[in-house]
Design a protein around this motif. Structure first.
Motif, short mmCIF file in Angstrom:
data_model
loop_
_atom_site.label_atom_id
_atom_site.label_comp_id
_atom_site.label_asym_id
_atom_site.label_seq_id
_atom_site.Cartn_x
_atom_site.Cartn_y
_atom_site.Cartn_z
N ALA A 31 4.22 -4.30 22.10
CA ALA A 31 5.18 -4.22 23.21
C ALA A 31 6.36 -3.31 22.90
CB ALA A 31 5.68 -5.62 23.55
N LYS A 32 6.48 -2.82 21.67
CA LYS A 32 7.64 -1.99 21.32
C LYS A 32 7.22 -0.68 20.66
CE LYS A 32 8.17 -4.87 17.16
NZ LYS A 32 9.03 -5.83 16.45
N GLU A 33 8.13 0.27 20.74
CA GLU A 33 7.89 1.58 20.15
C GLU A 33 8.45 1.61 18.73
OE1 GLU A 33 9.92 4.31 22.65
OE2 GLU A 33 8.65 3.94 24.41
N GLU A 34 7.80 2.39 17.91
CA GLU A 34 8.33 2.61 16.56
C GLU A 34 9.49 3.60 16.63
OE1 GLU A 34 7.65 1.39 13.54
OE2 GLU A 34 6.23 -0.07 14.38
N VAL A 35 10.53 3.34 15.87
CA VAL A 35 11.68 4.26 15.83
C VAL A 35 11.35 5.38 14.83
CG1 VAL A 35 14.14 4.50 15.35
CG2 VAL A 35 13.25 2.38 16.36
N ALA A 36 11.45 6.63 15.30
CA ALA A 36 11.15 7.78 14.44
C ALA A 36 12.10 7.81 13.24
CB ALA A 36 11.25 9.08 15.23
N PHE A 66 19.94 4.95 15.56
CA PHE A 66 19.51 3.70 16.20
C PHE A 66 20.21 2.50 15.58
CE2 PHE A 66 16.61 0.08 16.73
CZ PHE A 66 16.41 0.11 18.11
N GLN A 67 20.40 2.56 14.25
CA GLN A 67 21.07 1.46 13.57
C GLN A 67 22.52 1.34 14.01
OE1 GLN A 67 19.55 -0.81 11.48
NE2 GLN A 67 21.50 -1.88 11.81
N LYS A 68 23.18 2.52 14.19
CA LYS A 68 24.58 2.50 14.65
C LYS A 68 24.67 1.90 16.06
CE LYS A 68 26.36 6.39 11.93
NZ LYS A 68 26.96 7.75 11.99
N LYS A 114 13.11 -1.05 20.99
CA LYS A 114 12.74 -0.04 22.00
C LYS A 114 11.44 -0.53 22.65
CE LYS A 114 13.64 4.28 21.28
NZ LYS A 114 13.66 5.68 20.78
N LEU A 115 11.60 -1.26 23.77
CA LEU A 115 10.44 -1.82 24.45
C LEU A 115 9.75 -0.77 25.30
CD1 LEU A 115 11.91 -5.28 25.60
CD2 LEU A 115 10.70 -4.73 23.48
#
Length: 686
Positions: free
Chosen positions: A549-554, A561-563, A587-588
């Protein structure tokens, strides 16, 4: 014979208070005891006839007659059984708890069986003193040359016995009711009592009212019986009617032929069905027979789902019918009725020693002459034999259900939603029952199709372990170490299709499935399944966000993304006033979802267990996690407009929307949510 006076052979002056207040649990049970004794006497006389030691009259009709007399405040029980001599009255009546049936069996042990010996004449007779100040016995023995006997006792330890004037073989018990028991001189009250205890006695039972006006009925002469009391013969002329014939002419035509009828004294109707359905072989019974019996006994006009006819002769005698009613309420509010009989004599409802607790939701009758009853025939004595009966009943139910699942799967699936609560309860309570039912437990998926546990495991990519195929080393490993969590097959489930619709839609978009477990017994049931099958784990679909259900963060986006995540956590904790709020950013793939709530399976089950034991008020700290979708515009707006006047209202609304899809809001939260929703709509008007 000369009048004889004496004292009853009892061990305590206080025997009657004991009988009234302790031996018998129900005040009206005296009727069952006296009728049972009458049945016993009739059964003995018929056996003597079969053995050639007595010849019954050609017109003999075994019957027990009960007569109420409100004017005299009396109640009579009359049977046409074998009666008693003066010596037998002395022996059986004046010696409490000495069983006439026991001695009879001893005398004829090589010529008859114990199956039809209903009562133990003795203590049962003394139940009459629960409702009577004085009791009379008038009896005449079947023995040649026997003289009638009249016996009187006023409930103390004294009695009188003299020659009586009874003309017919048998016994009459006359109860002079005490002031607290005058209700039993009422015809309708006694009918109620007799129907409660004696509806299926093996002898016909007739109730009448003394000095009542005679009642009559008119029947066709062809239906007249030899024993009908004819009042008059009635001739009814044929009925004629003027009609037009084919030629248009009018003529008189006979519409009803002449009839010969007879006015007779109304035939008495037995209150007892002497051949109840459970005494017949299943092959002799039609579906309509079973349904009519169910309606008659339980006054329930909703048809049962199906039934099981128990019919066993060895190693013990047990017959009965168990019905599976339609269950439309939660388990803890369900209460069935299983009536226990001993040789067609009603004992009690729902005796837990005989009926497994989880079968109490059923309705039915069980007749077991071999049951070891105490002196009052009201409760079971402790006996390992009773456990065998209970196990047999449980086995027959399991065999019926598992067989139906294999051979009549379509019908079984129709019944499943109704019968699943008691099956699951039975699995929790009885390991043997659970073993027999393991392949007959069904799970309904999101498309409302029914799956077995094996189907569920395979649908989720797992394999079903065969316990018989394990090596001894593997069995030892299973006992010493539990299977690792990551190696277990996860079976997802929902408890409320409406409440959890957001999560269900996510699952369906991923091509995933879940089973519906909406009953309050499902939580302990799946825990038991996990214990018995260490290769599986049940998890509610809102316990976590699945990988699909979620996308991998590049890699190159991870720092940014962490910030963003840290910023959102800070904002939401501040705006919601909860520094311990657990917030997670994902990131759904479904961009329509802005926020959702998850609760770990372990925490949920802990909460459910605490609620079950009344500890729901205890503080468990932060247990749920707010999931924010970084791909949704509203979440991005919060990041970009940290100090905006609308940020606070958006944060609170996102939290409540996530919570609403997770569980109901409490009254204060709902009030705030509605008010805030109106404020948001007002902003749209500006």
């Amino acid at each position: 014979m000369a009048t004889k006076k004496g004292s009853l052979s009892i061990s305590s002056e206080n025997i009657f208070p004991i009988i009234k207040k302790w031996v018998y649990s129900d005040h009206d049970i005296f009727a069952r005891e006296l009728v049972s004794n009458g049945c016993d006497a009739i059964t003995k006389l018929k056996k003597l006839d079969m053995m050639g030691e007595y010849q019954l009259p050609d017109d003999y009709k075994p019957a027990i007659k009960v007569e109420v007399n409100p004017e005299e405040k009396t109640l009579k029980f009359t049977d046409n059984g074998l009666g008693m001599t003066a010596d037998e009255v002395e022996e059986y009546i004046t010696q409490i708890a000495f069983s006439g049936a026991t001695q009879f069996l001893e005398k004829y042990k090589d010529k008859t069986t114990e199956d039809d010996m209903i009562g133990h004449f003795g203590l049962g007779f003394y139940s009459a003193f629960m409702v009577a100040d004085e009791v009379h016995i008038d009896t005449l023995s079947y023995k040649e040359g026997a003289k009638p006997v009249h016996w009187v006792s006023n409930g103390g330890t004294e009695y009188e016995m003299e020659e009586g004037d009874k003309q017919e073989v048998g016994s009459t018990m006359t109860l002079y009711l005490n002031e607290d028991s005058l209700e039993f001189a009422n015809e309708y009250r006694m009918r109620e009592v007799l129907e409660k205890y004696c509806s299926f006695m093996p002898v016909e039972i007739f109730l009448s009212k003394a000095n009542a006006e005679p009642e009559y009925e008119t029947i066709d002469e062809a239906d007249l019986k030899d024993d009908d009391e004819v009042i008059e013969h009635i001739h009814e002329d044929a009925k004629m009617e003027e009609k037009e014939n084919e030629n248009g002419e009018k003529e008189m035509v006979e519409t009803e032929p002449a009839k010969e009828k007879v006015k007779i004294k109304k035939r008495p109707v037995s209150l007892s069905d002497i051949h109840p359905l459970w005494t017949k072989h299943p092959n002799e019974c039609s579906d309509e027979d079973y349904l009519n019996f169910y309606r008659k006994v339980f006054m329930d006009y909703k048809e049962p789902l199906f039934w099981i006819h128990l019919n066993m002769d060895y190693p013990f005698n047990l017959k009965g019918i168990l019905y599976f009613p339609r269950i439309n309420t939660e388990y803890d509010s369900i209460e069935g009725t299983i009536k226990l009989y001993n040789n067609q004599v009603f004992i009690a409802d729902n005796i837990k020693e005989v009926i497994p607790e989880y079968l109490m939701v059923l309705k039915g009758v069980i007749d077991c002459p071999d049951l070891p009853l105490n002196v009052s025939r009201s409760a079971l004595q402790n006996d390992g034999f009773v456990n065998k009966i209970s196990e047999y009943i449980s086995k027959k139910v399991a065999d019926k259900l598992s067989g139906m699942c294999k051979t009549k799967r379509e019908d079984y699936e129709k019944y499943w939603d109704n019968i699943s609560p008691f099956i699951k309860f039975g699995c929790l309570k009885d390991e043997k029952f659970c073993d027999k039912m393991k392949d007959a437990v069904l799970f309904k998926n999101l498309d409302h199709k029914y799956l077995t546990l094996k189907d569920c495991i395979e649908a989720n990519g797992g394999t079903v372990e065969d316990p018989n195929a394990k090596t001894e080393d593997n069995k030892a490993d299973d006992q010493n170490t539990e299977k690792k969590e990551e190696d277990k097959t996860i079976i997802y489930y929902v408890t409320d299709e409406i409440q959890q619709s957001q999560y269900i839609n996510m699952f369906k978009k991923q091509g995933m499935d879940a089973v519906i477990l909406g009953h309050n017994i499902d939580s302990p049931f799946i825990t038991q399944l996990e214990q018995r099958n260490q290769n599986i784990k049940f998890q509610r679909i809102d316990a976590d966000v699945t990988a699909g259900a979620k996308e991998e963060v590049a890699e190159e986006e991870k720092e940014a993304f962490q910030k963003t995540s840290d910023s959102l956590v800070e904002i939401f904790r501040k705006e919601l006033g909860d520094e311990k709020l657990d917030v997670k950013i994902e990131k759904l793939k479904d961009e329509n979802i802005a926020s959702m709530m998850t609760l770990s399976e372990e925490n949920r089950r802990m909460q459910e267990m605490m609620k079950m034991y009344g500890m729901s008020g205890m503080d468990m700290g932060t247990t749920s996690t707010l999931i924010l979708n970084a791909n949704h515009p509203l979440v991005q707006y919060v990041v970009d407009h940290k100090g905006s006047e609308n940020t606070s209202i958006i944060c609170k609304q996102l939290y409540d929307l996530a919570m609403l899809a997770h569980k109901p809001l409490n009254p204060e939260e709902m009030t705030a949510f509605v008010k805030r929703s109106n404020e948001i709509m007002m902003l749209l008007t500006k």
